[in-house]
Structures are given as structure tokens and as C-alpha cells.
Design a protein around this motif. Structure first.
Motif, PDB file in Angstrom:
ATOM      1  N   LEU A 127      50.503  51.541  32.033  1.00 24.10           N
ATOM      2  CA  LEU A 127      51.513  51.102  31.279  1.00 24.10           C
ATOM      3  C   LEU A 127      51.915  49.697  31.871  1.00 24.10           C
ATOM      4  N   LEU A 128      51.853  49.590  33.060  1.00 24.93           N
ATOM      5  CA  LEU A 128      52.271  48.300  33.953  1.00 24.93           C
ATOM      6  C   LEU A 128      51.374  47.178  33.321  1.00 24.93           C
ATOM      7  N   ALA A 129      49.920  47.572  33.288  1.00 28.59           N
ATOM      8  CA  ALA A 129      48.931  46.739  32.788  1.00 28.59           C
ATOM      9  C   ALA A 129      49.103  46.198  31.258  1.00 28.59           C
ATOM     10  N   LEU A 130      49.571  47.327  30.605  1.00 27.38           N
ATOM     11  CA  LEU A 130      49.505  47.034  29.021  1.00 27.38           C
ATOM     12  C   LEU A 130      50.935  46.128  28.864  1.00 27.38           C
ATOM     13  N   GLU A 131      51.902  46.371  29.668  1.00 37.36           N
ATOM     14  CA  GLU A 131      53.149  45.384  29.893  1.00 37.36           C
ATOM     15  C   GLU A 131      52.951  44.011  29.910  1.00 37.36           C
ATOM     16  N   ALA A 132      51.993  43.736  30.951  1.00 39.73           N
ATOM     17  CA  ALA A 132      51.523  42.445  31.380  1.00 39.73           C
ATOM     18  C   ALA A 132      50.774  41.843  30.239  1.00 39.73           C
ATOM     19  N   ALA A 133      49.804  42.586  29.883  1.00 39.51           N
ATOM     20  CA  ALA A 133      49.044  42.171  28.753  1.00 39.51           C
ATOM     21  C   ALA A 133      49.972  41.447  27.424  1.00 39.51           C
ATOM     22  N   HIS A 134      50.996  42.457  27.202  1.00 40.03           N
ATOM     23  CA  HIS A 134      51.650  42.195  26.147  1.00 40.03           C
ATOM     24  C   HIS A 134      52.445  40.965  26.393  1.00 40.03           C
ATOM     25  N   HIS A 135      52.935  40.691  27.494  1.00 37.36           N
ATOM     26  CA  HIS A 135      53.669  39.453  27.518  1.00 37.36           C
ATOM     27  C   HIS A 135      52.956  38.133  27.764  1.00 37.36           C
ATOM     28  N   ALA A 136      51.502  38.395  28.342  1.00 36.13           N
ATOM     29  CA  ALA A 136      50.757  37.395  28.617  1.00 36.13           C
ATOM     30  C   ALA A 136      49.869  37.226  27.196  1.00 36.13           C
ATOM     31  N   GLY A 137      49.758  38.065  26.285  1.00 36.47           N
ATOM     32  CA  GLY A 137      49.398  37.710  25.068  1.00 36.47           C
ATOM     33  C   GLY A 137      47.868  37.962  25.006  1.00 36.47           C
ATOM     34  N   GLU A 138      47.314  38.612  26.207  1.00 32.12           N
ATOM     35  CA  GLU A 138      45.785  38.755  26.403  1.00 32.12           C
ATOM     36  C   GLU A 138      45.591  39.841  27.566  1.00 32.12           C
ATOM     37  N   PHE A 139      44.349  40.259  27.382  1.00 30.83           N
ATOM     38  CA  PHE A 139      43.931  41.018  28.701  1.00 30.83           C
ATOM     39  C   PHE A 139      42.836  40.434  29.296  1.00 30.83           C
ATOM     40  N   GLY A 140      43.020  40.067  30.579  1.00 30.39           N
ATOM     41  CA  GLY A 140      42.161  39.312  31.659  1.00 30.39           C
ATOM     42  C   GLY A 140      42.575  39.315  32.820  1.00 30.39           C
ATOM     43  N   PRO A 141      42.230  38.377  33.740  1.00 32.03           N
ATOM     44  CA  PRO A 141      40.996  37.547  33.539  1.00 32.03           C
ATOM     45  C   PRO A 141      39.666  38.512  33.611  1.00 32.03           C
ATOM     46  N   PRO A 142      38.316  38.071  33.131  1.00 30.24           N
ATOM     47  CA  PRO A 142      37.279  38.675  32.872  1.00 30.24           C
ATOM     48  C   PRO A 142      36.843  38.620  34.593  1.00 30.24           C
ATOM     49  N   PRO A 143      35.808  39.533  34.976  1.00 28.27           N
ATOM     50  CA  PRO A 143      35.015  40.619  34.115  1.00 28.27           C
ATOM     51  C   PRO A 143      36.040  41.856  33.596  1.00 28.27           C
ATOM     52  N   LEU A 144      36.003  42.309  32.744  1.00 23.19           N
ATOM     53  CA  LEU A 144      36.775  43.636  32.280  1.00 23.19           C
ATOM     54  C   LEU A 144      35.779  44.576  31.999  1.00 23.19           C
ATOM     55  N   VAL A 145      35.993  45.681  32.112  1.00 28.66           N
ATOM     56  CA  VAL A 145      35.117  47.060  31.904  1.00 28.66           C
ATOM     57  C   VAL A 145      35.886  47.478  30.516  1.00 28.66           C
ATOM     58  N   GLY A 146      34.979  48.033  29.664  1.00 30.17           N
ATOM     59  CA  GLY A 146      35.610  48.593  28.518  1.00 30.17           C
ATOM     60  C   GLY A 146      34.496  49.628  28.075  1.00 30.17           C
TER      61      GLY A 146
END
Length: 171
Positions: free
Chosen positions: A9-28
């Protein structure tokens, strides 16, 4: 390609505010050739569910690494261009992919989150994450137990309300 990002939830909040998920690399996690070969008789929907389940398990690992995060698994479903599987040897059934790009919020299709009631089971799994990775029977059982909980589905327009209900600012 549908890719599932493990999150908190913390990372979701940060991404929602930033408008993106990052920085790379990310694991999906996605329907990879290794996953398709492992579930040879599964249809596309079953394969997507298997990839999402692997992302949900990885979310527990993120919770173990961040004791301040609310004890609810979060999986973000994104639509992005085709991505290569992970570098190196891939085990049969592995849905993991390496993402070497920032994922814009506009790519988010939906978010899957545990219900509040699952926090106890998920917390126990996060607390025993390291032991589960080493094969401790009780810890593996705790991890498997939280996987019995179904994740709730949220549309992108519901994320501010989800964050607010979780006690996170949704500005």
C-alpha cells in the motif's frame, strides 16, 4: 501484455502520487513461455491467475522487507509492451519478467488488494518470509495460508478511496 507488479500500500501510494512505478529495474509477473509450458492445459485466464498469484507471493516478500507497510498484499495489473523473461536460467512455471522501464500510471488497468480481514494471515506470512524461503515447514504453511485469501479488485478510479480507507492520503 498484462504484467502484474507486486507492491505494498505504501508503494502504491507513492506510485499514485508520482504518476509512475519506478525506477527500473522492476520485477513483474506475466504469462511467460515457462509458465505456459508448466500449465500446458490451462487457458489464458488460468495462466493470468497463476501469474498474479506469483506476484501476490512476491508482495509478501516486499511486506517482509518493510515492517511499516500495512499487512495487505497488493498486485498492480498493468498493460505494457512485450517484455523479455528474466535473465539467466528460468524454472519451469516461472512467470517473472524483468522490467527495464518506468511504468506510467496510465498503464495501470486495475489493482488487487487483500481485504482488511486478511491482515493477520498476511502479517504472519511476512513475519516468517525468510524462514519460508529456507524451507521451514511452519513458515511455508503461513505463506500458503495467506494465499488462500482472494485479492479484491479495484478499478484505477477507486485507488484514491482505497488509499483513504487504508489511512493513506490520496492527494
Amino acid at each position: 501484455m498484462r504484467v502484474y507488479l507486486p507492491s505494498t500500500l505504501l508503494a502504491l501510494e507513492a506510485a499514485h502520487h508520482a504518476g509512475e512505478f519506478g525506477p527500473p529495474p522492476l520485477v513483474g509477473y506475466a504469462v511467460t513461455p515457462a509458465l505456459r509450458e508448466w500449465y500446458a492445459s490451462g487457458d489464458d485466464e488460468e495462466l493470468e491467475y497463476a501469474a498474479m498469484a506469483q506476484a501476490a507471493r512476491a508482495s509478501v516478500g516486499l511486506l517482509a522487507a518493510d515492517p511499516s507497510a500495512p499487512r495487505r498484499r497488493v498486485v498492480v495489473a498493468c498493460e505494457i509492451g512485450a517484455v523479455p523473461p528474466v535473465d539467466g536460467a528460468v524454472e519451469l512455471g516461472d512467470a517473472r519478467v524483468d522490467l527495464r522501464v518506468v511504468i506510467p500510471w496510465s498503464s495501470v488497468a486495475a489493482v488487487h488488494v487483500d481485504a482488511d480481514e486478511a491482515a493477520g494471515l498476511v502479517g504472519a506470512a511476512a513475519d516468517s518470509w525468510d524462514a519460508a524461503q529456507n524451507g521451514a515447514e511452519d513458515a511455508v504453511f503461513a505463506l500458503d495460508s495467506c494465499e488462500a485469501e482472494e485479492l479484491l479488485w479495484y478499478a484505477t478510479q477507486e485507488i484514491p478511496d482505497l488509499l483513504a480507507a487504508a489511512g493513506r492520503p490520496a492527494t
